[in-house]
Design an enzyme around this catalytic site. Structure first.
Site, PDB file in Angstrom:
ATOM      1  N   GLU A 102     -26.925 -41.808  24.744  1.00 45.46           N
ATOM      2  CA  GLU A 102     -27.784 -42.663  23.925  1.00 45.46           C
ATOM      3  C   GLU A 102     -29.215 -42.592  24.451  1.00 45.46           C
ATOM      4  OE1 GLU A 102     -26.538 -46.751  22.692  1.00 45.46           O
ATOM      5  OE2 GLU A 102     -28.215 -47.336  23.953  1.00 45.46           O
TER       6      GLU A 102
ATOM      7  N   ASP B  13     -31.020 -44.298  19.221  1.00 39.13           N
ATOM      8  CA  ASP B  13     -30.674 -45.703  19.070  1.00 39.13           C
ATOM      9  C   ASP B  13     -31.882 -46.550  18.677  1.00 39.13           C
ATOM     10  OD1 ASP B  13     -28.832 -47.952  19.345  1.00 39.13           O
ATOM     11  OD2 ASP B  13     -30.061 -48.514  21.064  1.00 39.13           O
TER      12      ASP B  13
ATOM     13  N   ARG C 264       3.291 -60.392   2.679  1.00 39.82           N
ATOM     14  CA  ARG C 264       2.007 -60.718   3.287  1.00 39.82           C
ATOM     15  C   ARG C 264       1.508 -59.622   4.209  1.00 39.82           C
ATOM     16  NH1 ARG C 264      -2.161 -61.838   1.783  1.00 39.82           N
ATOM     17  NH2 ARG C 264      -1.048 -63.339   0.465  1.00 39.82           N
TER      18      ARG C 264
ATOM     19  N   LYS D 198     -24.196 -45.039  27.233  1.00 43.65           N
ATOM     20  CA  LYS D 198     -25.084 -45.951  26.509  1.00 43.65           C
ATOM     21  C   LYS D 198     -26.174 -46.474  27.438  1.00 43.65           C
ATOM     22  CE  LYS D 198     -23.321 -48.574  23.316  1.00 43.65           C
ATOM     23  NZ  LYS D 198     -23.823 -47.845  22.116  1.00 43.65           N
TER      24      LYS D 198
END
Length: 286
Positions: free
Chosen positions: A203, A225, A103, A170
């Site tokens: 960004e 962005d 698995r 960001k």
């Protein structure tokens, strides 16, 4: 094994150790109860759909780490195109060991192959442009190393691995810092004070922010962005090759080609790792 900075035998062995601990725990009692310890077995890995195979090297390491006496014959290479009915590997030895590791091998290979296949498919859509497809940090916790490895096997590029190996300013960093100029200058002062040599990406949400980044300078990449095509093309012209440009934000398979044709250098797509279907693969005794 790929020459990737985040990938090492030590890290992979630790991943396997923890994954086996999670799955096996105090023992695989289904196997221990039904199969004698000296029962010989052999199984082959059957590919059930077309795509890009990934994780064969990892599967081999899983088998050997659990039982060094297993014999593994790898029949394909990671990154190969495969079709239904192809056999990826053959494993021979203790039937109990094969059953207990089955698995984990499948979980890793199905996930990795799904990511590699999607990366390859999307990369083909933009192969006529200079843009390269990149992943993001939108990964499964504690499985990032494996998922980013799969992106590379599918022909994509890795963005930063984590928060520590690159600076990405960001929108929230910019807003909390009081603007792009302050965010960049604060960051450069911090890196100098701490003696850190890290790339900086900023960004931007509009052309005014792109213009401000160019005025401040001293960075390495600019992210565009959620910009529309016209704005992206203007940004590409404005930057004029001074910094590599990354397009990001809500980019889909339907919009990818148009984004690439705007002239950006990189396109980051979080869906490569957080919204992908695993490949159908089985391990069957024979």
């Amino acid at each position: 094994m790929e020459n990737l900075p985040y990938l090492s035998a030590k890290k992979i062995h630790e991943f396997i150790r923890l994954a086996l601990l999670e799955d096996v725990g105090t023992g695989d009692h289904s196997t221990l109860g039904s199969i004698s310890k000296d029962q010989f077995g052999q199984a082959h890995l059957i590919i059930k759909e077309s795509g890009i195979i990934a994780g064969l090297a990892l599967a081999e390491m899983i088998f050997y780490q659990f039982d060094r006496d297993l014999q593994v014959e790898i029949l394909l290479k990671d990154g190969d195109e495969v079709n239904p009915g192809d056999i990826g590997l053959i494993v021979k030895g203790s039937a109990a060991s094969i059953l207990t590791t089955e698995r984990l091998v499948l979980n890793c290979m199905q996930r990795m192959s799904g990511i590699a296949t999607k990366t390859h498919q999307l990369s083909q859509l933009i192969s006529h442009t200079k843009a390269r497809l990149m992943d993001t940090r939108k990964t499964t916790p504690n499985f990032r190393m494996i998922e980013k490895w799969a992106v590379v096997l599918g022909g994509g590029l890795n963005h930063r691995f984590a928060l520590y190996d690159m600076v990405m300013l960001k929108d929230n960093h910019v807003d909390f810092a009081g603007g792009i100029t302050k965010a960049i200058l604060n960051t450069k002062n911090y890196l100098q004070k701490e003696g850190l040599d890290l790339k900086i990406e900023v960004e931007t949400r509009n052309l005014d922010e792109v213009r401000e980044v160019l005025l401040v300078g001293g960075i390495d990449y600019i992210m565009l962005d959620n910009m529309d095509y016209e704005t992206m093309r203007k940004a590409v012209k404005m930057v004029g090759g001074k910094y590599p440009l990354e397009a990001s934000g809500g980019i889909t398979e339907e919009t990818l080609k148009d984004v690439a044709e705007c002239g950006v250098d990189y396109i980051s797509v979080g869906a490569l790792t957080h919204h992908v279907r695993s490949m159908d693969i089985s391990l069957k005794a024979f």
